[in-house]
Design a protein around this motif. Sequence first.
Motif, short mmCIF file in Angstrom:
data_model
loop_
_atom_site.label_atom_id
_atom_site.label_comp_id
_atom_site.label_asym_id
_atom_site.label_seq_id
_atom_site.Cartn_x
_atom_site.Cartn_y
_atom_site.Cartn_z
N LEU A 42 0.82 -1.22 0.00
CA LEU A 42 0.00 0.00 0.00
C LEU A 42 0.85 1.27 0.00
CD1 LEU A 42 -2.64 -1.10 2.68
CD2 LEU A 42 -2.83 -1.25 0.20
N GLY A 43 2.00 1.21 -0.68
CA GLY A 43 2.88 2.38 -0.77
C GLY A 43 3.64 2.69 0.50
N ALA A 44 3.63 1.76 1.48
CA ALA A 44 4.23 2.04 2.79
C ALA A 44 5.74 2.22 2.71
CB ALA A 44 3.90 0.92 3.77
N THR A 45 6.41 1.62 1.72
CA THR A 45 7.87 1.74 1.62
C THR A 45 8.31 2.63 0.47
OG1 THR A 45 7.98 -0.26 0.26
CG2 THR A 45 8.23 -0.53 2.64
N THR A 46 7.38 3.20 -0.27
CA THR A 46 7.74 4.06 -1.40
C THR A 46 8.30 5.39 -0.90
OG1 THR A 46 6.01 3.11 -2.78
CG2 THR A 46 6.86 5.25 -3.43
N ASN A 47 9.47 5.74 -1.37
CA ASN A 47 9.99 7.07 -1.08
C ASN A 47 10.06 7.87 -2.38
OD1 ASN A 47 12.35 6.36 -2.41
ND2 ASN A 47 13.41 5.78 -0.55
N ILE A 48 10.56 9.08 -2.29
CA ILE A 48 10.49 9.99 -3.43
C ILE A 48 11.35 9.49 -4.60
CG2 ILE A 48 12.39 11.52 -2.76
CD1 ILE A 48 8.92 12.64 -3.96
N TYR A 49 12.46 8.80 -4.31
CA TYR A 49 13.31 8.29 -5.38
C TYR A 49 12.61 7.15 -6.12
CZ TYR A 49 17.19 10.96 -3.55
OH TYR A 49 17.99 11.98 -3.15
N TYR A 50 11.96 6.27 -5.35
CA TYR A 50 11.28 5.15 -5.99
C TYR A 50 10.09 5.65 -6.80
CZ TYR A 50 9.31 0.55 -6.70
OH TYR A 50 8.82 -0.58 -7.30
N LEU A 51 9.39 6.68 -6.29
CA LEU A 51 8.26 7.24 -7.03
C LEU A 51 8.73 7.85 -8.35
CD1 LEU A 51 5.19 7.71 -6.64
CD2 LEU A 51 5.76 10.00 -5.85
N LEU A 52 9.87 8.52 -8.31
CA LEU A 52 10.44 9.09 -9.54
C LEU A 52 10.70 7.99 -10.57
CD1 LEU A 52 13.30 11.70 -9.54
CD2 LEU A 52 13.37 9.77 -11.09
N TRP A 53 11.31 6.90 -10.13
CA TRP A 53 11.59 5.79 -11.04
C TRP A 53 10.29 5.17 -11.54
CZ3 TRP A 53 10.22 0.64 -10.54
CH2 TRP A 53 10.81 -0.23 -11.45
#
Length: 273
Positions: free
Chosen positions: A220-231
């Motif tokens: 549920l996006g709990a480990t997504t950070n801004i770098y991963y979102l960019l990728w």
Amino acid sequence: MWIYWPLVDAMRLSFYQWNMLPTSPQIFVGWENYQRIFALPKFWQALRNTGVYILGLLPLAVLIPLAIAIYTHDLPERWRNIYRAIIFVPMIIAPVVAAAVWRWLLDPSYGLTNQAIKGMGLDPVKFLSDPDVAIWTVIVITGWKLMGFSTLILSAANANINPTLIEAARMDGAGKWEIIRDVRLPLLSSTVLFLVVMTILLGAQWSFTYINVLTGGGPLGATTNIYYLLWDFGFSTMSVGWGSASAVILFLGFGVVAFVLFRLIDRYSFHDN
């Protein structure tokens, strides 16, 4: 050219809608990409998670290595080298290999970690599938990898402290703790601040491999950070405009943070000359 041209091109592409296909036209959409990104709940969730990554990594990448570097400095050479070699080993393991091993160790059914937990009569822990636990699992694994590098840097800085300062403090009756507090820590301040800056600016980026291999940004996006979102925007959904807009936001945000942090380093660093 290799630095500034990609930056300029990313700024240009952030105003376009394009799916990276050479035959597909680039459609100018103006500020629409930025408006949609700022309206996304998962962007703000990723931003909060980035802050959690930074705060969680600081003790693992700075405080614990600082304690290890100081503690092992006065040990006999043989034991000092053994301790530091054990701590440095995770650093030389490829991140993908380390992530794959940890995924096997943390498996809720047959992983050795949960087997040990069940052996103590406790329920198995969903290290990678529980939203409240998964982000801390990734933080600990990232910190485990960084600890050797930070310990090496701090040990080198600690070894370069002028021994006459330590000897003078001893002759004045200072104990071990007084020497650490009044001599070693002030002289290590510039190295500590450097590691703090590195962790704040790059800590979330260093966790990318473990997020990608272990959780895929979930649950549920709990480990997504801004770098991963960019990728995810740029290479998973093939939305070059969104990926470029995210990169520009990231560049400007961390640029301001870096400027403030380097000003603080200049102000609070202490040198023995």
